[in-house]
Design an enzyme around this catalytic site. Structure first.
Site, mmCIF file in Angstrom:
data_model
loop_
_atom_site.group_PDB
_atom_site.id
_atom_site.type_symbol
_atom_site.label_atom_id
_atom_site.label_comp_id
_atom_site.label_asym_id
_atom_site.label_seq_id
_atom_site.Cartn_x
_atom_site.Cartn_y
_atom_site.Cartn_z
ATOM 1 N N ASP A 101 0.873 -1.169 0.050
ATOM 2 C CA ASP A 101 -0.239 0.014 0.036
ATOM 3 C C ASP A 101 0.810 1.280 0.088
ATOM 4 O O ASP A 101 2.035 1.103 0.096
ATOM 5 C CB ASP A 101 -0.904 -0.062 1.227
ATOM 6 C CG ASP A 101 -0.327 -0.376 2.290
ATOM 7 O OD1 ASP A 101 0.962 -0.748 2.601
ATOM 8 O OD2 ASP A 101 -1.143 -1.266 3.388
ATOM 9 N N ASN B 173 -8.058 -2.663 13.847
ATOM 10 C CA ASN B 173 -9.576 -3.197 13.358
ATOM 11 C C ASN B 173 -9.532 -4.424 12.499
ATOM 12 O O ASN B 173 -10.734 -4.799 11.902
ATOM 13 C CB ASN B 173 -10.219 -1.938 12.845
ATOM 14 C CG ASN B 173 -9.376 -1.365 11.410
ATOM 15 O OD1 ASN B 173 -8.438 -2.146 11.154
ATOM 16 N ND2 ASN B 173 -9.865 -0.536 10.761
ATOM 17 N N HIS C 150 -7.848 -4.874 9.581
ATOM 18 C CA HIS C 150 -7.415 -4.510 8.281
ATOM 19 C C HIS C 150 -6.046 -4.997 7.898
ATOM 20 O O HIS C 150 -5.127 -5.422 8.840
ATOM 21 C CB HIS C 150 -7.176 -3.171 8.085
ATOM 22 C CG HIS C 150 -6.175 -2.188 8.486
ATOM 23 N ND1 HIS C 150 -6.296 -0.890 9.020
ATOM 24 C CD2 HIS C 150 -4.802 -2.439 8.438
ATOM 25 C CE1 HIS C 150 -4.980 -0.861 9.586
ATOM 26 N NE2 HIS C 150 -4.170 -1.517 9.035
ATOM 27 N N GLU D 68 -9.760 -2.089 4.785
ATOM 28 C CA GLU D 68 -10.642 -1.855 6.134
ATOM 29 C C GLU D 68 -11.769 -2.801 6.029
ATOM 30 O O GLU D 68 -12.163 -3.335 5.009
ATOM 31 C CB GLU D 68 -11.154 -0.413 5.999
ATOM 32 C CG GLU D 68 -10.071 0.313 5.937
ATOM 33 C CD GLU D 68 -9.350 1.051 7.212
ATOM 34 O OE1 GLU D 68 -9.152 -0.072 8.112
ATOM 35 O OE2 GLU D 68 -8.807 1.885 7.530
HETATM 36 C C1 F6R Z 1 1.074 -1.432 6.100
HETATM 37 C C2 F6R Z 1 0.119 -2.213 6.075
HETATM 38 C C3 F6R Z 1 -1.019 -2.323 7.384
HETATM 39 C C4 F6R Z 1 -0.242 -2.518 8.650
HETATM 40 C C5 F6R Z 1 -0.968 -2.531 9.754
HETATM 41 C C6 F6R Z 1 -0.202 -2.634 11.198
HETATM 42 O O1 F6R Z 1 1.939 -1.751 4.944
HETATM 43 O O2 F6R Z 1 -0.433 -2.853 5.054
HETATM 44 O O3 F6R Z 1 -1.778 -3.182 7.206
HETATM 45 O O4 F6R Z 1 0.692 -3.563 8.580
HETATM 46 O O5 F6R Z 1 -1.604 -1.182 9.872
HETATM 47 O O6 F6R Z 1 0.877 -1.544 11.326
HETATM 48 P P1 F6R Z 1 1.804 -1.464 12.450
HETATM 49 O O7 F6R Z 1 2.712 -2.561 12.192
HETATM 50 O O8 F6R Z 1 2.174 -0.163 12.428
HETATM 51 O O9 F6R Z 1 0.865 -1.950 13.754
#
Ligand code: F6R
Length: 255
Positions: free
Chosen positions: A66, A135, A137, A142
């Site tokens: 992403d 949440n 994702h 989402e």
């Molecule tokens: C990032 C991504 C997100 C993160 C998720 C957890 O490329 O795809 O799904 O893996 O938001 O983020 P952290 O590791 O910062 O808790």
């Protein structure tokens, strides 16, 4: 498969070793890359191990999950900058092989189609690294995202923007939207390593095990993947029902 490790350091060892073994057996591997706090110790360990073992990573291709809409690759909070800082500026990566969505594309929808198509042209992902949002994702898919989705533009939830505000300076605004690989792009990966660390992730991991597969909790789609490993530290595993913990595969046994 569920693996529970004592701490983030042992997870970093395990995942980094898995990456290196994959590269050794397939030098032209296609990696699905994630960003975020969870991945930082893993990339740091990987860079160290690559140096120590003099692993040739020049054949590795990567596709990131992403990118924020509106941020250029040289914006310090872009995921392109994250990848450069944590991985690509180190130890012999071939810059031309590393792909991220372009958050500044003029036609975002067309760009998303091109990104999914480019991924297919490279034969899809061999090994996908995933984190999980509080949440549920995965990527930036989402809750409520269709399981058959491909790369698309997503409006980030308030929860996600609040969680990620820790990466932005005070008063800086977390972008409202992002480009993400779709759920189906992720599920097409031949192998998935989902990593979650810290007590903040414990509630969503408990939900994963307590719920059936549902688009309301994107993470649950991994129950359908034949080669997905859920890799947790003790803190992230702390709310798992006893029935799940009894069944888990010990990290030692798998290493
Ligand atoms: C990032 C991504 C997100 C993160 C998720 C957890 O490329 O795809 O799904 O893996 O938001 O983020 P952290 O590791 O910062 O808790």
């Amino acid at each position: 498969m569920l693996l529970i490790f004592p701490d983030t350091s042992s997870i970093a060892d395990y995942v980094s070793t898995a990456l290196i073994n994959t590269i050794k057996s397939k030098p032209r591997v296609v990696l699905g890359a994630a960003t975020g706090g969870t991945m930082e110790p893993i990339y740091a360990r990987f860079v160290n191990q690559v140096r120590q073992q003099q692993v040739d990573v020049s054949g590795l291709t990567s596709f990131n999950l992403d990118e924020y809409v509106g941020l250029s690759p040289d914006h310090p909070k872009s995921y392109a900058a994250y990848m450069h800082h944590h991985l690509f500026k180190h130890v012999g990566f071939d810059g031309a092989r590393h792909h991220l969505p372009d958050g500044r594309a003029t036609d975002l929808d067309a760009h998303c189609c091109e990104y999914s198509a480019k991924l297919q042209q490279h034969g899809g992902i061999d090994l996908q690294l995933l984190g999980v949002g509080g949440n549920g994702h995965i990527g930036f898919n989402e809750p409520g995202t269709a399981f058959d989705s491909r790369c698309h533009v997503v409006q980030l939830s308030e929860r996600t923007r609040m969680d990620n505000s820790r990466f932005f300076a005070e008063n800086a605004i977390v972008p409202a939207s992002a480009i993400t690989m779709g759920m189906q792009d992720i599920m097409d990966a031949r192998e998935i390593l989902l990593i979650a660390t810290g007590e903040g992730k414990a509630p969503i991991l408990a939900e994963y095990y307590q719920n059936d597969i549902t688009e309301a909790i994107p993470l649950t789609i991994l129950k359908r993947h034949p080669r997905a490993k859920i890799i947790l530290d003790e803190a992230a595993a702390s709310l798992l029902p006893n029935s799940v913990r009894q069944d888990f595969v010990t990290a030692e046994a798998d290493c």
